[in-house]
Motif scaffolding. Structure first.
Motif, short mmCIF file in Angstrom:
data_model
loop_
_atom_site.label_atom_id
_atom_site.label_comp_id
_atom_site.label_asym_id
_atom_site.label_seq_id
_atom_site.Cartn_x
_atom_site.Cartn_y
_atom_site.Cartn_z
N VAL A 19 14.49 -0.89 145.21
CA VAL A 19 14.05 -1.42 143.92
C VAL A 19 13.19 -2.65 144.16
O VAL A 19 13.60 -3.57 144.88
CB VAL A 19 15.26 -1.78 143.03
N ARG A 20 11.99 -2.67 143.54
CA ARG A 20 11.06 -3.78 143.74
C ARG A 20 10.54 -4.25 142.39
O ARG A 20 9.90 -3.49 141.66
CB ARG A 20 9.89 -3.34 144.63
N THR A 21 10.82 -5.51 142.07
CA THR A 21 10.36 -6.08 140.81
C THR A 21 9.73 -7.44 141.06
O THR A 21 10.11 -8.16 141.99
CB THR A 21 11.52 -6.26 139.81
N ASP A 22 8.74 -7.78 140.21
CA ASP A 22 8.17 -9.12 140.25
C ASP A 22 8.02 -9.62 138.83
O ASP A 22 8.61 -9.06 137.90
CB ASP A 22 6.84 -9.13 141.02
N ALA A 23 7.22 -10.64 138.62
CA ALA A 23 7.14 -11.27 137.31
C ALA A 23 6.41 -10.44 136.27
O ALA A 23 6.51 -10.73 135.07
CB ALA A 23 6.46 -12.64 137.44
N VAL A 24 5.70 -9.38 136.69
CA VAL A 24 4.91 -8.62 135.72
C VAL A 24 5.13 -7.11 135.77
O VAL A 24 4.69 -6.39 134.87
CB VAL A 24 3.39 -8.90 135.89
N GLN A 25 5.79 -6.58 136.80
CA GLN A 25 5.84 -5.12 136.95
C GLN A 25 6.96 -4.70 137.89
O GLN A 25 7.58 -5.53 138.56
CB GLN A 25 4.51 -4.61 137.51
N SER A 26 7.17 -3.38 137.92
CA SER A 26 8.06 -2.76 138.90
C SER A 26 7.26 -1.75 139.71
O SER A 26 6.29 -1.17 139.21
CB SER A 26 9.23 -2.06 138.21
N PHE A 27 7.66 -1.55 140.95
CA PHE A 27 7.04 -0.56 141.82
C PHE A 27 7.69 0.78 141.48
O PHE A 27 8.84 1.03 141.83
CB PHE A 27 7.31 -0.96 143.27
N VAL A 28 6.97 1.65 140.78
CA VAL A 28 7.55 2.90 140.27
C VAL A 28 7.61 3.97 141.35
O VAL A 28 8.65 4.61 141.57
CB VAL A 28 6.73 3.41 139.06
N LYS A 29 6.51 4.20 142.01
CA LYS A 29 6.41 5.17 143.09
C LYS A 29 5.12 4.88 143.84
O LYS A 29 4.25 4.16 143.34
CB LYS A 29 6.38 6.61 142.56
N GLN A 30 5.00 5.40 145.03
CA GLN A 30 3.74 5.27 145.76
C GLN A 30 2.98 6.58 145.64
O GLN A 30 3.34 7.58 146.26
CB GLN A 30 3.96 4.91 147.22
N GLU A 31 1.94 6.56 144.81
CA GLU A 31 1.02 7.69 144.77
C GLU A 31 0.09 7.54 145.97
O GLU A 31 -0.72 6.62 146.02
CB GLU A 31 0.20 7.67 143.48
N THR A 32 0.22 8.41 146.93
CA THR A 32 -0.54 8.31 148.17
C THR A 32 -1.63 9.38 148.19
O THR A 32 -1.33 10.57 148.14
CB THR A 32 0.37 8.47 149.40
N VAL A 33 -2.87 8.92 148.26
CA VAL A 33 -4.02 9.83 148.29
C VAL A 33 -4.47 10.00 149.73
O VAL A 33 -4.79 9.01 150.41
CB VAL A 33 -5.18 9.28 147.44
N PHE A 34 -4.49 11.22 150.21
CA PHE A 34 -4.90 11.52 151.57
C PHE A 34 -6.28 12.15 151.59
O PHE A 34 -6.65 12.91 150.68
CB PHE A 34 -3.92 12.50 152.23
#
Length: 362
Positions: A19-34
């Motif tokens: 779980v990763r949170t900061d003052a403005v958002q959360s890290f929902v998922k990593q959309e990785t473009v290859f």
């Protein structure tokens, strides 16, 4: 001529490791473009970029509909020329996040190909300054964590020999931030670097107020206190505090960094290879920062950035946020608080294509 005969792109949704949170958002998922490019001699290069939850399909569309068709027939050895041609073809959408992320996926693929064909690791071919660089931890510093959890995380990093930790700030009240930071400083002592990150959440007045309160804690930098496009605000803040001001993860062109550096608005440059358009512009930013005697401590992408920080003389830190372990074989080596640059030819990431295929969404 090393002719590009095929270029394909796809999108993977990668679950967040913690779980990763900061003052403005959360890290929902990593959309990785290859992106995978193939040349007429049978060699291949794999590149990638990312978002933290939205926009991945837009980056994929930019690649498939506009950029990849231009690659066919191009000379893969002319990396600068290819990058400039792609950039020039997208003037209507530059400078912007979608275009820069798309360019980065292509550019890292071309660098992977270049390094593989040369039989050299990225850190050597991109400059070759030193094989390992200091590491700091962000994973123990998220805003939702309690003070006790922050202290435990910092002590664990210190016990592992890591020279620094980064903590998120931007709690509703100033005294909350100060209490949390003071507890960590008291726990680890003066010999460990502590960085703080506000994620663009503050006004200039509030950033000045918090910087004044933070100064007795001996912080190594105050990251993104203001919106990234507020150069004047960062310039004024930098002049008014003894804490170094760090910016860069939300900037998308070499020119933006030049402006910050020329105005003395950045004491630490955190250029992100994906967001700035790839390895080619990343190196230009790093060398520009060197001309201003400023350190480079890039944002995220530790698996790629370890090689780039190792390549340049002003590379200061790699940020520890592991996120690719589900789709790679092995992980970044850490020795005595330092990240070790991979010594294998290419960009140094050993992809697990079975795991990648399992997570393909487009």
């Amino acid at each position: 001529m090393i002719e590009i005969v095929d270029a394909v792109a796809w999108l993977v949704d990668l679950e967040v490791e913690t779980v990763r949170t900061d003052a403005v958002q959360s890290f929902v998922k990593q959309e990785t473009v290859f992106v995978e490019v193939t040349t007429n001699d049978g060699n291949k290069g794999i590149g990638y970029s990312y978002t933290i939850g939205t926009g991945g399909t837009s980056v994929l569309a930019m690649l498939r509909e506009h950029l990849l068709p231009r690659l066919i027939g191009a000379d893969a050895a002319l990396v600068e020329r290819v990058w400039f041609d792609l950039f020039a073809s997208t003037r209507a959408t530059t400078v912007g996040a979608i275009t820069s992320l798309a360019l980065a996926a292509v550019d890292t693929a071309l660098w992977d190909l270049r390094c593989t064909r040369a039989g050299e690791p990225l850190w050597r071919l991109a400059g070759g300054f030193r094989p390992k660089v200091p590491l700091y931890d962000t994973e123990g510093g998220w805003l939702h964590l309690s003070t006790d959890e922050l202290v435990a995380g910092a002590r664990a990093s210190q016990a592992a020999g890591w020279p620094g930790v980064k903590l998120k700030v931007g709690k509703p009240r100033l005294d909350e931030d100060v209490e949390r930071l003071t507890a960590v400083r008291d726990a680890v002592g003066a010999g460990m670097d502590i960085m703080v990150d506000a994620n663009q959440s503050m006004t200039q007045a509030e950033a000045r107020r918090r910087a004044a309160a933070f100064e007795p804690l001996g912080l190594s930098w105050f990251e993104e206190p203001l919106p990234a496009d507020d150069v004047a605000g960062h310039e004024a803040l930098a002049r008014g505090t003894a804490i170094p001001i760090a910016v860069g993860e939300s900037m998308y062109s070499v020119a933006q960094f030049r402006e910050y550096l020329a105005r003395g608005a950045a004491s630490i440059v955190q250029v992100d290879a994906a967001r700035v358009g790839g390895i080619t512009p990343w190196l230009k930013v790093a060398h520009t920062a060197e001309a201003f005697n400023v350190h480079v401590c890039p944002h995220f992408l530790m698996e790629l950035h370890v090689s780039l920080v190792a390549a340049v003389p002003n590379g200061r830190y790699v940020e520890h946020i592991p996120q690719l372990r589900a789709i790679t074989h092995g992980q970044m080596r850490i020795e005595d608080g330092h990240a070790v640059a991979p010594d294998t030819p290419g960009i140094g990431i050993d992809w697990d294509f079975d795991a990648i295929d399992d997570r393909r969404v487009a």
